[in-house]
Enzyme design. Structure first.
Site, PDB file in Angstrom:
ATOM      1  N   ASN A 144      42.295  80.856  46.094  1.00  0.00           N
ATOM      2  CA  ASN A 144      42.541  82.209  45.618  1.00  0.00           C
ATOM      3  C   ASN A 144      43.554  82.913  46.522  1.00  0.00           C
ATOM      4  OD1 ASN A 144      42.151  84.632  44.097  1.00  0.00           O
ATOM      5  ND2 ASN A 144      40.031  84.014  43.719  1.00  0.00           N
ATOM      6  N   HIS A 156      43.091  79.395  71.915  1.00  0.00           N
ATOM      7  CA  HIS A 156      43.677  79.548  73.244  1.00  0.00           C
ATOM      8  C   HIS A 156      42.594  79.375  74.301  1.00  0.00           C
ATOM      9  CE1 HIS A 156      47.455  81.286  71.683  1.00  0.00           C
ATOM     10  NE2 HIS A 156      46.677  81.842  70.765  1.00  0.00           N
ATOM     11  N   ALA A 200      30.376  84.978  51.501  1.00  0.00           N
ATOM     12  CA  ALA A 200      31.475  85.896  51.799  1.00  0.00           C
ATOM     13  C   ALA A 200      31.312  86.540  53.169  1.00  0.00           C
ATOM     14  CB  ALA A 200      31.544  86.976  50.720  1.00  0.00           C
ATOM     15  N   THR A 214      31.225  78.643  62.866  1.00  0.00           N
ATOM     16  CA  THR A 214      31.610  78.114  64.177  1.00  0.00           C
ATOM     17  C   THR A 214      31.080  76.707  64.435  1.00  0.00           C
ATOM     18  OG1 THR A 214      29.668  79.144  65.204  1.00  0.00           O
ATOM     19  CG2 THR A 214      31.713  80.430  65.160  1.00  0.00           C
ATOM     20  N   LYS A 215      30.250  76.202  63.510  1.00  0.00           N
ATOM     21  CA  LYS A 215      29.723  74.840  63.670  1.00  0.00           C
ATOM     22  C   LYS A 215      29.634  74.191  62.292  1.00  0.00           C
ATOM     23  CE  LYS A 215      24.964  76.588  63.617  1.00  0.00           C
ATOM     24  NZ  LYS A 215      23.731  76.768  64.377  1.00  0.00           N
TER      25      LYS A 215
END
Length: 198
Positions: free
Chosen positions: A89, A119, A162, A167-168
């Site tokens: 989308n 970073h 949503a 993070t895993k």
């Protein structure tokens, strides 16, 4: 033994400094991608023309079942791989220097971020970068404005709600939600409630 070039080193997850003698190679690819993205996003194109742009951007063949609604943003483009019957989308951002793979039948909601680059936290190294790939497995669905972080695999048939930040890894056939995203429940055939979550 042959020394790996900067593209191989980056895909292997090595720390890349902007002072690296080979960094100009990455900079040239970024510049090329930005030209294509500007052309894609600044006027109307037929679905086939959009596929042609994405093929040029990625340097790969794009299946006729792929559909993308511009605008679309990427920093790089060459490390995106897209399967069959994939839908993306509008207003998505793919930072793909670490590699992004979308397998068959994947649905990507509006304003989704797939981020493969980060970073170091050490101030002296802050301007350097390192990458880890993102893989979205067959038939997974990523809901509007979700963000997927470096190194994450979204399992087959999984749903990311949503605005989640993932993070895993997400297990197959599961629904996750939240910041950071956590397990909510299993995906079940015929479950109409899951459609309202994303």
């Amino acid at each position: 033994m042959r020394r790996k070039d900067i593209f191989e080193r980056e895909l292997a997850g090595e720390l890349i400094s902007p002072e690296d003698p080979e960094y100009i190679k990455i900079a040239k690819r970024i510049t090329s991608a930005q030209r294509l993205i500007a052309e894609l996003n600044n006027s109307y194109h037929s679905p086939q023309k959009v596929r042609d742009f994405i093929a040029r951007l990625t340097g790969t063949q794009i299946d006729k079942t792929f559909f993308l609604l511009p605008p679309f943003y990427t920093d790089y483009g060459k490390n995106i791989r897209i399967g069959k019957n994939v839908f993306i989308n509008h207003c998505c951002e793919f930072l793909d220097r670490g590699g992004i793979t979308l397998e068959d039948n994947v649905l990507i909601g509006p304003k989704v971020n797939l981020i493969t680059i980060s970073h170091p936290t050490q101030p002296s190294l802050r301007h350097s970068t390192y990458c880890a790939p993102i893989t979205v497995k067959n038939n997974a669905w990523i809901g509007a404005s979700a963000s997927i972080m470096p190194g994450v695999t979204i399992g087959e048939n999984a749903v990311v709600a949503a605005n989640s930040v993932v993070t895993k890894d997400v297990a197959p056939n599961t629904i996750v939600a939240g910041i950071p995203a956590e397990f909510v429940k299993m995906v079940e055939e015929g479950d109409q409630q899951q459609r309202q979550m994303v």
